[in-house]
Design a protein around this motif. Structure first.
Motif, PDB file in Angstrom:
ATOM      1  N   ASN A 222     -10.363 -17.451   4.806  1.00 27.46           N
ATOM      2  CA  ASN A 222     -10.065 -18.395   5.743  1.00 27.46           C
ATOM      3  C   ASN A 222     -10.712 -19.504   6.291  1.00 27.46           C
ATOM      4  OD1 ASN A 222      -9.295 -15.022   7.744  1.00 27.46           O
ATOM      5  ND2 ASN A 222      -7.688 -16.290   6.580  1.00 27.46           N
ATOM      6  N   GLU A 225      -9.690 -21.853   3.687  1.00 22.16           N
ATOM      7  CA  GLU A 225      -8.487 -22.431   4.047  1.00 22.16           C
ATOM      8  C   GLU A 225      -8.601 -23.793   5.118  1.00 22.16           C
ATOM      9  OE1 GLU A 225      -6.075 -19.328   5.304  1.00 22.16           O
ATOM     10  OE2 GLU A 225      -5.790 -18.489   3.192  1.00 22.16           O
ATOM     11  N   ILE A 226      -9.428 -23.394   6.014  1.00 26.11           N
ATOM     12  CA  ILE A 226      -9.761 -24.461   6.775  1.00 26.11           C
ATOM     13  C   ILE A 226     -10.201 -25.674   6.290  1.00 26.11           C
ATOM     14  CG2 ILE A 226     -10.948 -25.012   9.200  1.00 26.11           C
ATOM     15  CD1 ILE A 226      -8.640 -22.954   9.625  1.00 26.11           C
ATOM     16  N   CYS A 227     -11.120 -25.425   5.588  1.00 31.75           N
ATOM     17  CA  CYS A 227     -11.816 -26.623   4.898  1.00 31.75           C
ATOM     18  C   CYS A 227     -10.746 -27.273   4.018  1.00 31.75           C
ATOM     19  CB  CYS A 227     -13.024 -25.917   3.884  1.00 31.75           C
ATOM     20  SG  CYS A 227     -13.747 -27.209   2.857  1.00 31.75           S
ATOM     21  N   GLU A 228      -9.949 -26.839   3.322  1.00 27.45           N
ATOM     22  CA  GLU A 228      -8.835 -27.429   2.528  1.00 27.45           C
ATOM     23  C   GLU A 228      -8.135 -28.179   3.754  1.00 27.45           C
ATOM     24  OE1 GLU A 228      -8.153 -27.658  -0.419  1.00 27.45           O
ATOM     25  OE2 GLU A 228      -9.389 -26.215  -1.501  1.00 27.45           O
ATOM     26  N   ALA A 229      -7.872 -27.699   4.709  1.00 24.15           N
ATOM     27  CA  ALA A 229      -6.918 -28.519   5.654  1.00 24.15           C
ATOM     28  C   ALA A 229      -7.673 -29.566   6.097  1.00 24.15           C
ATOM     29  CB  ALA A 229      -6.573 -27.196   6.853  1.00 24.15           C
ATOM     30  N   GLU A 232      -7.421 -32.186   3.815  1.00 25.15           N
ATOM     31  CA  GLU A 232      -6.014 -33.016   3.658  1.00 25.15           C
ATOM     32  C   GLU A 232      -6.004 -33.721   4.792  1.00 25.15           C
ATOM     33  OE1 GLU A 232      -1.211 -31.478   3.433  1.00 25.15           O
ATOM     34  OE2 GLU A 232      -2.815 -29.965   3.348  1.00 25.15           O
ATOM     35  N   ALA A 233      -6.344 -33.454   5.970  1.00 27.19           N
ATOM     36  CA  ALA A 233      -6.381 -34.199   7.091  1.00 27.19           C
ATOM     37  C   ALA A 233      -7.122 -35.589   7.163  1.00 27.19           C
ATOM     38  CB  ALA A 233      -6.511 -33.600   8.315  1.00 27.19           C
ATOM     39  N   LEU A 260     -10.012 -33.673  12.161  1.00 27.56           N
ATOM     40  CA  LEU A 260     -10.040 -32.091  12.232  1.00 27.56           C
ATOM     41  C   LEU A 260      -9.541 -31.426  13.470  1.00 27.56           C
ATOM     42  CD1 LEU A 260     -12.774 -31.960  14.007  1.00 27.56           C
ATOM     43  CD2 LEU A 260     -13.840 -31.333  11.506  1.00 27.56           C
ATOM     44  N   GLU A 262      -6.628 -31.482  15.132  1.00 31.03           N
ATOM     45  CA  GLU A 262      -5.207 -30.530  14.866  1.00 31.03           C
ATOM     46  C   GLU A 262      -5.554 -29.382  14.116  1.00 31.03           C
ATOM     47  OE1 GLU A 262      -2.017 -32.703  13.260  1.00 31.03           O
ATOM     48  OE2 GLU A 262      -2.042 -34.335  14.973  1.00 31.03           O
ATOM     49  N   VAL A 263      -6.324 -29.375  12.999  1.00 29.43           N
ATOM     50  CA  VAL A 263      -6.510 -28.149  12.337  1.00 29.43           C
ATOM     51  C   VAL A 263      -7.166 -27.219  13.033  1.00 29.43           C
ATOM     52  CG1 VAL A 263      -8.220 -27.354  10.318  1.00 29.43           C
ATOM     53  CG2 VAL A 263      -6.670 -29.441  10.194  1.00 29.43           C
ATOM     54  N   ASN A 267      -6.327 -23.170  14.837  1.00 33.49           N
ATOM     55  CA  ASN A 267      -7.228 -22.050  14.445  1.00 33.49           C
ATOM     56  C   ASN A 267      -8.204 -21.774  15.562  1.00 33.49           C
ATOM     57  OD1 ASN A 267      -6.406 -21.732  11.273  1.00 33.49           O
ATOM     58  ND2 ASN A 267      -6.377 -23.901  11.608  1.00 33.49           N
TER      59      ASN A 267
END
Length: 407
Positions: A222, A225-229, A232-233, A260, A262-263, A267
């Motif tokens: 998880n 995944e947050i790091c990837e998001a 991307e942002a 970050l 919105e990410v 979450n």
């Protein structure tokens, strides 16, 4: 540590006494004699990388001195007997650091050169112990075997440990990265080329360090995944990550722009602490330590905010480590404003952050300028001292209050 060679030949009683006498002398040898052994350690072919690493070299020198004393002490207690390998914490640490730096068993060459220098020292002692040719011959033969076997056993044991450590590290990419990153954070003199090869990440350019962590039960996947998001942002395509714990990820992004909000809003069980933007190797280190400090500080303050930047907490971090004292400062400075409506407190804090401009503060708060002016007037009534007479302290206290509140 016994090997397949069995026991050594037992010395005669007279030679056993000579061995004890010589070994006792080694234990009290003058510093210049030990210095000769240390100098020999620094010059063998293939040892350049070790010699160029002050921490690793210091460890190798301490181990060689320790082995010399260990051999001598063993021969005082049991003259001529096989000396067991001196596997101590220092040796284990040496193996760990050799592997972390990407070296192999060639780093153990220092023990061979130490053996040669130690033998020269020992021969000088032996020739002072006796003039009897037969006794001298037996003394030299037995102790030559003893020293050589002890070094062989030591090198074999450490080489085996290095091979095991390398195999373990090769099977764990996170362990590899943790080891390489630890060297950079410790300030080890790792060359840029070696660092980039081990990290697969460049230490040149902008460095933004993050600590991404979550509540108990948050899986490492998880966090990834947050790091990837976040990447991307923020428009970032490269990163370096290290799994630092069951629910904590250390991240470095080569960017000057971090997006970050919105990410994190999507979450709520994950939080992020960020260091200041840095550049190159020193920025890589400093930004990370700042992110760790911000993460620790916000935890101590009890804040529930999902994002914290070191720049926002630097003032509080410098003020005090005593939270009771910090709370006392807030109560003394703000008085009744401490427990006032959140909207009033936030208006005053934003007014300070907007260079005391009511219109700019209103724009940041998405409210009317008159609302900000009204809140400032109410704050003046609640403060124990006039705002204009204590503005710096009030601004600092409001920053503390921002992080001490759980909303």
């Amino acid at each position: 540590m016994e090997s397949e060679g069995g026991d050594f030949p037992r010395p005669t009683e007279a030679v056993a006494e000579l061995i004890k006498a010589g070994a006792s002398f080694v234990l009290t040898a003058p510093p210049e004699s030990i210095a000769e052994v240390n100098r020999a350690v620094m010059h063998p072919i293939g040892m350049e990388d070790v010699v160029g690493d002050p921490d690793l070299l210091a460890m190798a020198l301490r181990m060689n001195e320790g082995n010399l004393h260990h051999w001598a002490a063993s021969n005082v207690a049991r003259p001529g007997a096989r000396v067991p390998v001196n596997v101590i914490d220092e040796a284990i640490a040496f193996v760990r650091d050799v592997v972390r730096r990407g070296f192999d068993a060639g780093a153990l060459d220092s023990f061979r050169t130490a053996q040669n220098a130690s033998w020269r020292l020992w021969m000088q002692i032996c020739f002072e112990l006796t003039d009897d040719p037969a006794a001298l011959r037996e003394l030299l033969e037995l102790t030559s075997l003893s020293i050589a076997t002890f070094i062989d056993d030591t090198v074999k044991e450490l080489a085996d440990q290095i091979n095991v450590a390398r195999a373990e590290l090769a099977g764990d990419t996170h362990a590899q990265r943790r080891a390489a990153v630890a060297l950079i954070l410790e300030g080890a003199p790792v060359s840029p080329a070696r660092a980039e090869a081990q990290l697969r990440y460049s230490l040149q350019g902008p460095q933004q360090a993050l600590v991404i962590y979550g509540e108990a039960g948050v899986a490492p996947d998880n966090l990834e995944e947050i790091c990837e998001a976040i990447m991307e942002a923020s428009g970032v395509t490269r990163r370096l990550t290290v799994l630092a714990g069951a629910a904590e990820l250390w991240v470095w992004l080569p960017t000057e722009k971090l997006i970050l909000s919105e990410v994190l809003a999507a979450n709520p069980t994950v939080r992020v602490a960020a260091g200041s933007l840095g550049h190159d190797r020193e920025g890589f280190r400093r930004s990370h330590f700042q992110a760790l400090e911000a993460r620790q500080m916000v935890t101590r303050l009890g804040s529930e905010l999902s994002f914290v930047a070191y720049d926002d907490l630097a003032l509080m971090s410098a003020m005090t480590d005593d939270l009771a004292k910090l709370d006392g400062f807030v109560a003394h400075t703000l008085g009744a404003l401490t427990t006032a409506d959140t909207a009033i407190v936030e208006s005053v804090r934003t007014w300070f952050a907007s260079e005391c401009n009511a219109s700019a503060a209103a724009a940041r708060l998405y409210t009317h300028r008159n609302t900000v002016v009204r809140h400032l007037a109410r704050a003046q009534e609640l403060l124990p001292r006039p705002l204009e007479a204590n503005a710096t302290a009030v601004a600092a206290a409001l920053e503390v209050l921002r992080w001490r509140r759980a909303d």
